[in-house]
Write a protein that holds these residues in place. Sequence first.
Motif, mmCIF file in Angstrom:
data_model
loop_
_atom_site.group_PDB
_atom_site.id
_atom_site.type_symbol
_atom_site.label_atom_id
_atom_site.label_comp_id
_atom_site.label_asym_id
_atom_site.label_seq_id
_atom_site.Cartn_x
_atom_site.Cartn_y
_atom_site.Cartn_z
ATOM 1 N N GLN A 127 64.805 69.889 36.944
ATOM 2 C CA GLN A 127 65.411 71.198 36.720
ATOM 3 C C GLN A 127 64.515 72.075 35.848
ATOM 4 O OE1 GLN A 127 69.297 70.402 35.109
ATOM 5 N NE2 GLN A 127 70.242 70.113 37.113
ATOM 6 N N GLY A 128 63.924 71.438 34.820
ATOM 7 C CA GLY A 128 62.985 72.189 33.987
ATOM 8 C C GLY A 128 61.781 72.657 34.778
ATOM 9 N N MET A 129 61.272 71.757 35.653
ATOM 10 C CA MET A 129 60.124 72.141 36.474
ATOM 11 C C MET A 129 60.491 73.276 37.426
ATOM 12 S SD MET A 129 58.648 68.334 37.314
ATOM 13 C CE MET A 129 57.463 68.929 38.514
ATOM 14 N N VAL A 130 61.704 73.196 38.017
ATOM 15 C CA VAL A 130 62.149 74.257 38.936
ATOM 16 C C VAL A 130 62.274 75.584 38.186
ATOM 17 C CG1 VAL A 130 64.090 75.061 40.326
ATOM 18 C CG2 VAL A 130 63.281 72.715 40.567
ATOM 19 N N SER A 143 60.765 76.397 35.409
ATOM 20 C CA SER A 143 59.421 76.839 35.048
ATOM 21 C C SER A 143 58.694 77.417 36.253
ATOM 22 C CB SER A 143 58.629 75.656 34.473
ATOM 23 O OG SER A 143 57.309 76.029 34.190
ATOM 24 N N GLY A 144 58.841 76.734 37.417
ATOM 25 C CA GLY A 144 58.220 77.241 38.631
ATOM 26 C C GLY A 144 58.782 78.584 39.043
ATOM 27 N N ALA A 145 60.110 78.740 38.883
ATOM 28 C CA ALA A 145 60.731 80.020 39.231
ATOM 29 C C ALA A 145 60.227 81.128 38.316
ATOM 30 C CB ALA A 145 62.254 79.907 39.139
ATOM 31 N N ALA A 146 60.056 80.787 37.020
ATOM 32 C CA ALA A 146 59.543 81.793 36.090
ATOM 33 C C ALA A 146 58.101 82.171 36.435
ATOM 34 C CB ALA A 146 59.615 81.255 34.660
ATOM 35 N N ILE A 174 56.664 85.785 37.676
ATOM 36 C CA ILE A 174 55.499 86.439 37.070
ATOM 37 C C ILE A 174 54.446 86.732 38.132
ATOM 38 C CG2 ILE A 174 53.573 86.107 35.467
ATOM 39 C CD1 ILE A 174 55.483 84.470 33.718
ATOM 40 N N HIS A 175 54.252 85.737 39.047
ATOM 41 C CA HIS A 175 53.276 85.932 40.123
ATOM 42 C C HIS A 175 53.675 87.099 41.016
ATOM 43 C CE1 HIS A 175 50.245 84.914 43.069
ATOM 44 N NE2 HIS A 175 51.164 84.776 44.004
ATOM 45 N N GLU A 176 54.978 87.183 41.340
ATOM 46 C CA GLU A 176 55.440 88.288 42.179
ATOM 47 C C GLU A 176 55.267 89.626 41.474
ATOM 48 O OE1 GLU A 176 59.424 87.205 43.107
ATOM 49 O OE2 GLU A 176 58.858 85.914 44.800
ATOM 50 N N GLN A 177 55.521 89.636 40.160
ATOM 51 C CA GLN A 177 55.323 90.870 39.405
ATOM 52 C C GLN A 177 53.851 91.265 39.402
ATOM 53 O OE1 GLN A 177 56.982 89.984 35.571
ATOM 54 N NE2 GLN A 177 59.103 90.208 36.249
#
Length: 394
Positions: free
Chosen positions: A144-147, A149-152, A156-159
């Motif tokens: 869940q933490g990895m998900v 973190s990946g979502a964050a 950021i990548h999309e921004q």
Amino acid sequence: MNIDSKSLTVFFRNQGIYLFIALVVGAIFWAIGQPINPFTVILYSLCIGNFLSPPVQWLHVLYERPSPYDWLIFLAVLCVVMLPVYALTSLIVWWLAPPVPQSLGQLIVNGWKLPFLITLVYGVANFLYGKTRARLERRNVELQGMVQSGAARLEIHEQELQRAREIQQSLLPKEIPQLPGIAVATAWQPALAVGGDYFDVLRLDGNRLAICIADVSGKGVAAALLMANVQASLRASVRDLDSPARVCGIVNGMLCESIAGNKFVTFFCGVLDANTRTFRYCNAGHPYPILVSAGAAHTLDEGGAVFGVFPSWDYKDSSVNLKSGDRLLLFTDGITEAEDAQGEEFGVERVAAVAKSHAASSAAELNKQLLAQVSDFCGAQFQDDATLVVLAVD
């Protein structure tokens, strides 16, 4: 006391486990030839399971240690808890279903083998289940933490991609200059957030425009960075735009010094003169433009090598005279290579057919119609960046 459905489900599930342990232990005693009373075995298993489970769960913090200390502490805890559980269970079994007629003391002294085996089997199974569950829960928390973190990072990548798209769009002309009697319309459709297609329309003076279109191999950020390099090189050589061939030679030389070995750029540059209605151009490996004149369509098929491969290539100028009613289409291969569901490409022939059927339309309308038909053809799923520049002569 309120008992919810989840608690009942857990309770009955545990009873099923205890009955299974009774079956296993009974099978063991039967296999070694020991006489057993099935009801006694079931009663032992149910009592031991229900009496042993709470204290084992309450005391689990004591044996949450690295292996093998967890096993040693757990076995010590099990031995301590086993004694009162065995005594209480023996009392219930002696009262309800003793193996043979005997006193309670005799049952406690002589009947320890079966309950001790059941206790050991249940205790070890419960311990292994608890360790596995705890490990899975920890792993689930980590995932869940990895998900998250990946979502964050993805956000950021999309921004960043959105900012890159805004920057790339800012490099393209915000307003398209026009000439008396000749209209120019453009469209830019990247396959991803950013793309490798480039076009530019530069005013040289009151009656002349420089029109450029380019396509960098590949898509995405790498292609966009190279596209920005192409634009910078073009703007640096803008003083030579009277000769598109000279511009091509300069830009090609700059790119050959900096471009990666597996990259190249197709480029088309032309100078449009409204006074003489001539279009002087040079093509560096770019898809041939389509000229619709007097109801017929043909390509401007003179050209040279792509940029970034041959640093000493000698580019040549070509020219074409434009007449009233002519339509000239410059495009990247994202237009012609757009595919339908069966993998068929839109192709140059369809581009020419659309241009002929809308030859009387304005530059903006022809631009709109062609893009709409390409989009319908590929289901709006462009496999490559698509750019279009349309010139319409009144």
